[in-house]
Write a protein that holds these residues in place. Structure first.
Motif, PDB file in Angstrom:
ATOM      1  N   GLU A 181      16.446  -9.743  17.374  1.00 44.71           N
ATOM      2  CA  GLU A 181      14.947  -9.630  16.689  1.00 44.71           C
ATOM      3  C   GLU A 181      13.947 -10.092  17.353  1.00 44.71           C
ATOM      4  O   GLU A 181      12.857  -9.666  17.432  1.00 44.71           O
ATOM      5  CB  GLU A 181      14.949 -10.079  15.451  1.00 44.71           C
ATOM      6  CG  GLU A 181      16.191  -9.449  14.283  1.00 44.71           C
ATOM      7  CD  GLU A 181      15.942 -10.366  13.055  1.00 44.71           C
ATOM      8  OE1 GLU A 181      15.527 -10.993  13.009  1.00 44.71           O
ATOM      9  OE2 GLU A 181      16.787  -9.384  12.153  1.00 44.71           O
ATOM     10  N   GLN A 182      14.349 -11.305  18.202  1.00 42.88           N
ATOM     11  CA  GLN A 182      13.211 -11.943  18.825  1.00 42.88           C
ATOM     12  C   GLN A 182      12.972 -11.660  20.273  1.00 42.88           C
ATOM     13  O   GLN A 182      11.755 -11.817  20.676  1.00 42.88           O
ATOM     14  CB  GLN A 182      13.360 -13.435  18.783  1.00 42.88           C
ATOM     15  CG  GLN A 182      13.393 -14.181  16.994  1.00 42.88           C
ATOM     16  CD  GLN A 182      11.977 -13.980  16.578  1.00 42.88           C
ATOM     17  OE1 GLN A 182      11.173 -14.268  17.098  1.00 42.88           O
ATOM     18  NE2 GLN A 182      12.144 -13.523  15.212  1.00 42.88           N
ATOM     19  N   ILE A 183      13.815 -11.254  20.651  1.00 45.02           N
ATOM     20  CA  ILE A 183      13.723 -10.895  22.408  1.00 45.02           C
ATOM     21  C   ILE A 183      13.679  -9.406  22.329  1.00 45.02           C
ATOM     22  O   ILE A 183      14.625  -8.684  22.870  1.00 45.02           O
ATOM     23  CB  ILE A 183      14.896 -11.704  23.150  1.00 45.02           C
ATOM     24  CG1 ILE A 183      15.223 -13.030  22.884  1.00 45.02           C
ATOM     25  CG2 ILE A 183      14.698 -11.197  24.662  1.00 45.02           C
ATOM     26  CD1 ILE A 183      16.392 -13.611  23.714  1.00 45.02           C
ATOM     27  N   THR A 184      12.343  -8.962  22.470  1.00 46.34           N
ATOM     28  CA  THR A 184      12.353  -7.567  22.309  1.00 46.34           C
ATOM     29  C   THR A 184      11.687  -7.000  23.568  1.00 46.34           C
ATOM     30  O   THR A 184      11.508  -5.747  23.560  1.00 46.34           O
ATOM     31  CB  THR A 184      11.117  -7.315  21.038  1.00 46.34           C
ATOM     32  OG1 THR A 184       9.996  -7.638  21.431  1.00 46.34           O
ATOM     33  CG2 THR A 184      11.689  -7.753  19.847  1.00 46.34           C
ATOM     34  N   THR A 185      11.423  -7.878  24.642  1.00 42.14           N
ATOM     35  CA  THR A 185      10.920  -7.219  25.844  1.00 42.14           C
ATOM     36  C   THR A 185      12.035  -6.799  26.878  1.00 42.14           C
ATOM     37  O   THR A 185      11.604  -6.312  27.942  1.00 42.14           O
ATOM     38  CB  THR A 185      10.011  -8.380  26.524  1.00 42.14           C
ATOM     39  OG1 THR A 185      10.892  -9.396  26.810  1.00 42.14           O
ATOM     40  CG2 THR A 185       9.144  -8.715  25.718  1.00 42.14           C
ATOM     41  N   VAL A 186      13.372  -6.751  26.430  1.00 39.20           N
ATOM     42  CA  VAL A 186      14.396  -6.333  27.208  1.00 39.20           C
ATOM     43  C   VAL A 186      15.266  -5.245  26.451  1.00 39.20           C
ATOM     44  O   VAL A 186      15.142  -5.169  25.226  1.00 39.20           O
ATOM     45  CB  VAL A 186      15.529  -7.448  27.604  1.00 39.20           C
ATOM     46  CG1 VAL A 186      14.762  -8.534  28.328  1.00 39.20           C
ATOM     47  CG2 VAL A 186      15.967  -8.172  26.492  1.00 39.20           C
ATOM     48  N   ASP A 187      15.767  -4.500  27.157  1.00 42.73           N
ATOM     49  CA  ASP A 187      16.510  -3.164  26.644  1.00 42.73           C
ATOM     50  C   ASP A 187      18.074  -3.623  26.499  1.00 42.73           C
ATOM     51  O   ASP A 187      18.809  -3.482  27.475  1.00 42.73           O
ATOM     52  CB  ASP A 187      16.520  -1.812  27.465  1.00 42.73           C
ATOM     53  CG  ASP A 187      14.849  -1.398  27.304  1.00 42.73           C
ATOM     54  OD1 ASP A 187      14.412  -1.439  26.145  1.00 42.73           O
ATOM     55  OD2 ASP A 187      14.482  -0.864  28.308  1.00 42.73           O
ATOM     56  N   VAL A 188      18.343  -4.236  25.501  1.00 44.11           N
ATOM     57  CA  VAL A 188      19.728  -4.486  25.016  1.00 44.11           C
ATOM     58  C   VAL A 188      20.617  -3.241  24.785  1.00 44.11           C
ATOM     59  O   VAL A 188      20.323  -2.540  23.850  1.00 44.11           O
ATOM     60  CB  VAL A 188      19.833  -5.603  23.920  1.00 44.11           C
ATOM     61  CG1 VAL A 188      21.599  -5.736  23.749  1.00 44.11           C
ATOM     62  CG2 VAL A 188      19.396  -6.745  24.527  1.00 44.11           C
ATOM     63  N   ARG A 189      21.564  -2.982  25.430  1.00 46.94           N
ATOM     64  CA  ARG A 189      22.479  -2.044  25.396  1.00 46.94           C
ATOM     65  C   ARG A 189      23.821  -2.200  24.348  1.00 46.94           C
ATOM     66  O   ARG A 189      23.829  -1.705  23.420  1.00 46.94           O
ATOM     67  CB  ARG A 189      23.012  -1.460  26.597  1.00 46.94           C
ATOM     68  CG  ARG A 189      24.056  -0.307  26.455  1.00 46.94           C
ATOM     69  CD  ARG A 189      24.459   0.261  27.660  1.00 46.94           C
ATOM     70  NE  ARG A 189      23.398   1.557  28.028  1.00 46.94           N
ATOM     71  CZ  ARG A 189      23.383   2.198  28.993  1.00 46.94           C
ATOM     72  NH1 ARG A 189      24.412   2.087  30.016  1.00 46.94           N
ATOM     73  NH2 ARG A 189      22.401   3.083  29.052  1.00 46.94           N
ATOM     74  N   THR A 190      24.392  -3.513  24.537  1.00 45.70           N
ATOM     75  CA  THR A 190      25.357  -3.802  23.755  1.00 45.70           C
ATOM     76  C   THR A 190      25.311  -5.436  23.553  1.00 45.70           C
ATOM     77  O   THR A 190      24.955  -5.883  24.436  1.00 45.70           O
ATOM     78  CB  THR A 190      26.655  -3.448  24.124  1.00 45.70           C
ATOM     79  OG1 THR A 190      27.031  -4.307  25.158  1.00 45.70           O
ATOM     80  CG2 THR A 190      27.083  -1.963  24.307  1.00 45.70           C
ATOM     81  N   MET A 191      25.646  -5.499  22.257  1.00 48.87           N
ATOM     82  CA  MET A 191      25.815  -7.433  22.016  1.00 48.87           C
ATOM     83  C   MET A 191      27.204  -7.190  21.192  1.00 48.87           C
ATOM     84  O   MET A 191      27.072  -6.757  20.088  1.00 48.87           O
ATOM     85  CB  MET A 191      24.670  -7.873  21.317  1.00 48.87           C
ATOM     86  CG  MET A 191      24.820  -9.092  20.875  1.00 48.87           C
ATOM     87  SD  MET A 191      23.279  -9.785  20.210  1.00 48.87           S
ATOM     88  CE  MET A 191      23.088  -8.778  18.654  1.00 48.87           C
ATOM     89  N   ASN A 192      28.109  -8.237  21.665  1.00 48.81           N
ATOM     90  CA  ASN A 192      29.208  -8.123  20.868  1.00 48.81           C
ATOM     91  C   ASN A 192      29.810  -9.502  21.243  1.00 48.81           C
ATOM     92  O   ASN A 192      29.466 -10.025  22.205  1.00 48.81           O
ATOM     93  CB  ASN A 192      30.290  -6.841  21.169  1.00 48.81           C
ATOM     94  CG  ASN A 192      30.562  -6.805  22.763  1.00 48.81           C
ATOM     95  OD1 ASN A 192      29.815  -6.188  23.270  1.00 48.81           O
ATOM     96  ND2 ASN A 192      31.662  -7.707  23.231  1.00 48.81           N
TER      97      ASN A 192
END
Length: 90
Positions: A43-54
């Protein structure tokens, strides 16, 4: 066209350096639900395009991958994310 991306892995721990979750449920969203930190990161780090988080195999270990970018933008993405996670963890 050459694109690059990063995969970062890190352990989420409390002030006593105990992992915030355990178990070996790799890729299980139930592991992410054990800590609010993973959601705060998203929610907070919105300036990068996260593809996956697991979750990974290690206790408290998260893996983040990013959308491929051109040139230095890929390195900037990884550095921005790393810095953001450190700030959120403090």
């Amino acid at each position: 066209e050459l694109l690059a991306a990063s995969e970062l892995e890190f352990v989420v721990a409390d002030a006593e350096r105990r992992p915030l979750f355990d178990g070996v449920d790799i890729f299980a969203t139930l592991q992410l639900a054990k800590t609010d930190f993973a959601y705060a990161v998203a929610e907070q780090i919105t300036t990068v395009d996260v593809r996956t988080m697991n979750c990974e195999y290690g206790a408290g270990q998260l893996e983040i991958t990013f959308k491929p970018k051109r040139g230095l933008a890929a390195a900037d993405c990884a550095h921005t994310f790393k810095t953001g996670v450190k700030e959120l963890a403090m």
